[in-house]
Design an enzyme around this catalytic site. Structure first.
Site, short mmCIF file in Angstrom:
data_model
loop_
_atom_site.label_atom_id
_atom_site.label_comp_id
_atom_site.label_asym_id
_atom_site.label_seq_id
_atom_site.Cartn_x
_atom_site.Cartn_y
_atom_site.Cartn_z
N ASP A 76 -4.72 -13.98 -1.34
CA ASP A 76 -4.02 -13.55 -0.13
C ASP A 76 -4.00 -14.75 0.79
OD1 ASP A 76 -3.46 -11.04 -0.96
OD2 ASP A 76 -4.67 -9.98 0.55
N ASP B 104 -0.52 -12.40 2.97
CA ASP B 104 -1.15 -11.33 3.74
C ASP B 104 -1.20 -11.85 5.18
OD1 ASP B 104 -2.44 -9.14 4.62
OD2 ASP B 104 -4.08 -9.21 3.16
N HIS C 165 -10.64 -14.09 4.99
CA HIS C 165 -11.89 -13.39 4.65
C HIS C 165 -12.98 -14.39 4.27
CE1 HIS C 165 -9.48 -9.52 3.43
NE2 HIS C 165 -9.15 -9.98 4.62
N GLU D 273 -10.88 -7.22 -3.53
CA GLU D 273 -10.65 -8.23 -2.48
C GLU D 273 -11.86 -8.29 -1.57
OE1 GLU D 273 -6.75 -8.08 -0.62
OE2 GLU D 273 -7.63 -8.78 1.25
N HIS E 73 0.89 -1.17 0.00
CA HIS E 73 0.00 0.00 0.00
C HIS E 73 0.93 1.22 0.00
CE1 HIS E 73 -2.18 -2.96 2.56
NE2 HIS E 73 -3.30 -2.43 2.11
N ASP F 123 -10.02 -11.74 12.05
CA ASP F 123 -9.13 -11.85 10.89
C ASP F 123 -7.71 -11.75 11.42
OD1 ASP F 123 -8.21 -11.86 8.30
OD2 ASP F 123 -8.60 -9.75 7.94
N ASP G 194 2.41 2.01 3.37
CA ASP G 194 3.43 1.12 3.93
C ASP G 194 4.82 1.61 3.61
OD1 ASP G 194 1.24 -0.56 4.30
OD2 ASP G 194 1.65 -1.66 2.45
C1 XLS Z 1 -7.31 -6.63 5.20
C2 XLS Z 1 -6.89 -6.87 3.84
C3 XLS Z 1 -5.75 -6.01 3.32
C4 XLS Z 1 -5.71 -6.08 1.82
C5 XLS Z 1 -4.97 -4.97 1.17
O1 XLS Z 1 -8.01 -7.40 5.82
O2 XLS Z 1 -6.59 -8.23 3.72
O3 XLS Z 1 -4.56 -6.41 3.89
O4 XLS Z 1 -5.18 -7.28 1.39
O5 XLS Z 1 -5.50 -3.74 1.45
NI NI Z 2 -5.72 -9.13 2.08
NI NI Z 3 -7.30 -9.47 5.40
#
Ligand code: XLS
Ligand code: NI
Ligand code: NI
Length: 433
Positions: free
Chosen positions: A294, A337, A269, A230, A99, A305, A102
């Site tokens: 991810d 991730d 997720h 996502e 991102h 999460d 980051d």
């Molecule tokens: C958060 C998301 C984030 C995305 C990117 O839960 O997984 O990390 O992958 O913004």
């Molecule tokens: Ni993610």
């Molecule tokens: Ni996530």
């Protein structure tokens, strides 16, 4: 060179019987499975945010990780990039993801933030030219800063929509310049907390128009990568508009984007949405919107999460089997991730968490590839549907409801149920994991 990873060797494949902690036991990049090198199957990526930007906080406590590059200056951002590329090299990671937030310090104005981003893009570009690691995807963090509190594209304030547009444009430019293979949008705060203050219809329409603008801009700048959404059902919003793959597909169809946008599916997720990871991958494949994954795992008791590193190859094998059935990744890859736990303070923890995750995935892929090569599972599946191969069966789909009804009487149909053979297929599966 920094000395952050001093004393840690480059990780090499030594095979399942090695007792060396600093070695791959299953991930052997050059090993060929089903006609493709393991590295090209898996396309591993390291996530900048978890490994280099996360301070180790939880809802009850703040920073536990103290990194020499923490702080909001350009010099520290460059040090962070140096350390990141050292880690990519130690791991032999072919890809990374970021991102904006980051890897560049937040500026006092949008212009300053953008300048910082552009300078860091040049710096990362230099790094890429002397390392093998490439950008899998870039994205914008439009959920941490307080300006995004009520959403980005779905914010009730049009100024925030404009700021989000400017932010995504800058990040798409950055991703394009670095040769990124995808651009990801995760709508962390594209959702709502309470209906009492929310115009749900307007918010969804703004989000849809925003995504159309993203796609228009992609074509305008000639970005050849994929645009990926996502899905996630909640966290941080109570209700998120991109709940799961099925919801995202409906959203894409509503805004005419189902041929333009695919999905980045995250293990944790999927679980939060009440699905399995492999269900989400299989559904995305069936709908033609599978893009990337991810990779992580949740804690199955806490219901959060938790973004832990995967360590259960049996669980992941089913997911990789679905990826193989889909024909593998095109622009996508396996992005970790995942973050170390807040007590995992040592530089070695950062490296070995990835080593374990890569080995878990490699082991899962090997099982999936062996099962695929065996062919038994696909034969059983094809056999279960083989009734549909006849002309009479196909006519059921081209004809009407009355035609189908008439065929029952004409042929005196009285279908006899057949076993679904689940346990036998599970036994077959277990021969390969
Ligand atoms: C958060 C998301 C984030 C995305 C990117 O839960 O997984 O990390 O992958 O913004
Ligand atoms: Ni993610
Ligand atoms: Ni996530």
């Amino acid at each position: 060179m920094t000395d952050f990873f001093k004393g840690i060797p480059t990780i090499k494949y030594e095979g399942p019987h090695s007792t060396n902690e600093y070695a791959f036991h299953h991930y052997n990049p050059d090993e060929v499975l089903n006609g493709k090198r393991m590295e090209d199957h898996l396309r591993f990526a390291v996530a900048y945010w978890h490994s280099f930007a996360w301070p180790g906080g939880d809802p009850f406590g703040g920073q536990t990780l103290q990194r020499p590059w923490f702080g909001e200056t350009m010099a520290l951002a460059r040090m962070k990039a140096d350390v990141a590329f050292e880690m990519f090299e130690i791991l032999g990671a072919p890809f990374y993801c970021f991102h904006d937030a980051d890897m560049r310090p937040e500026g006092a104005s949008f212009a300053e933030s953008k300048r910082n981003l552009e300078e860091m893009v040049d710096y990362l570009g230099e790094k890429q030219s002397t390392h093998k690691t490439r950008l899998l995807w870039g994205t914008a963090n439009m959920f941490s800063h307080r300006r995004w509190m009520s959403g980005a594209a779905t914010n009730p304030d049009p100024d925030v929509y404009a700021y989000a547009a400017a932010t995504v444009k800058a990040n798409m430019d950055a991703t394009h310049k670095l040769g990124g293979q995808n651009y990801v949008l995760w709508g962390g705060r594209e959702g709502y907390e309470t209906l009492l203050n929310t115009d749900l219809r307007a918010e969804r329409e703004h989000a849809g128009r925003f995504l159309q603008q993203v796609v228009e801009y992609k074509h305008k700048i000639g970005f050849k990568g994929s645009i990926l959404i996502e899905p996630k059902p909640q966290e941080p919003s109570k209700h998120q508009y991109d709940y799961d793959v099925a919801t995202v597909y409906g959203f894409l169809v509503q805004f005419g984007l189902e041929k333009e946008v695919q999905t980045n599916i995250e293990q944790g997720h999927a679980i939060l949405a009440g699905h399995s990871f492999e269900h989400e991958i299989a559904l995305a494949t069936a709908l033609g919107i599978f893009g990337s994954i991810d990779m992580n795992r949740n804690d199955y008791q806490s219901g959060w999460d938790t973004d832990q590193f995967p360590n259960n190859h049996v669980e992941k094998a089913v997911a990789f089997y679905e990826i193989l059935r889909a024909g593998g990744y095109t622009t996508g890859g396996t992005n970790f991730d995942a973050k170390i736990r807040r007590q995992s303070l040592d530089p070695a923890d950062l490296i070995l968490s990835h080593v374990g995750g890569m080995d878990t995935c490699a082991r899962a892929l090997k099982s999936a590839a062996a099962l695929m090569a065996d062919g038994g599972m696909e034969k059983a599946r094809a056999n279960r549907y083989s009734g549909w191969d006849t002309g009479n069966a196909k006519a059921l789909l081209t004809g009407s409801l009355e035609d189908a009804a008439a065929s029952v009487t004409a042929k005196g149909l009285n279908p006899e149920p057949r076993s679904g053979r689940q346990e036998r297929l599970e036994n077959l599966w277990n021969r390969f994991v």
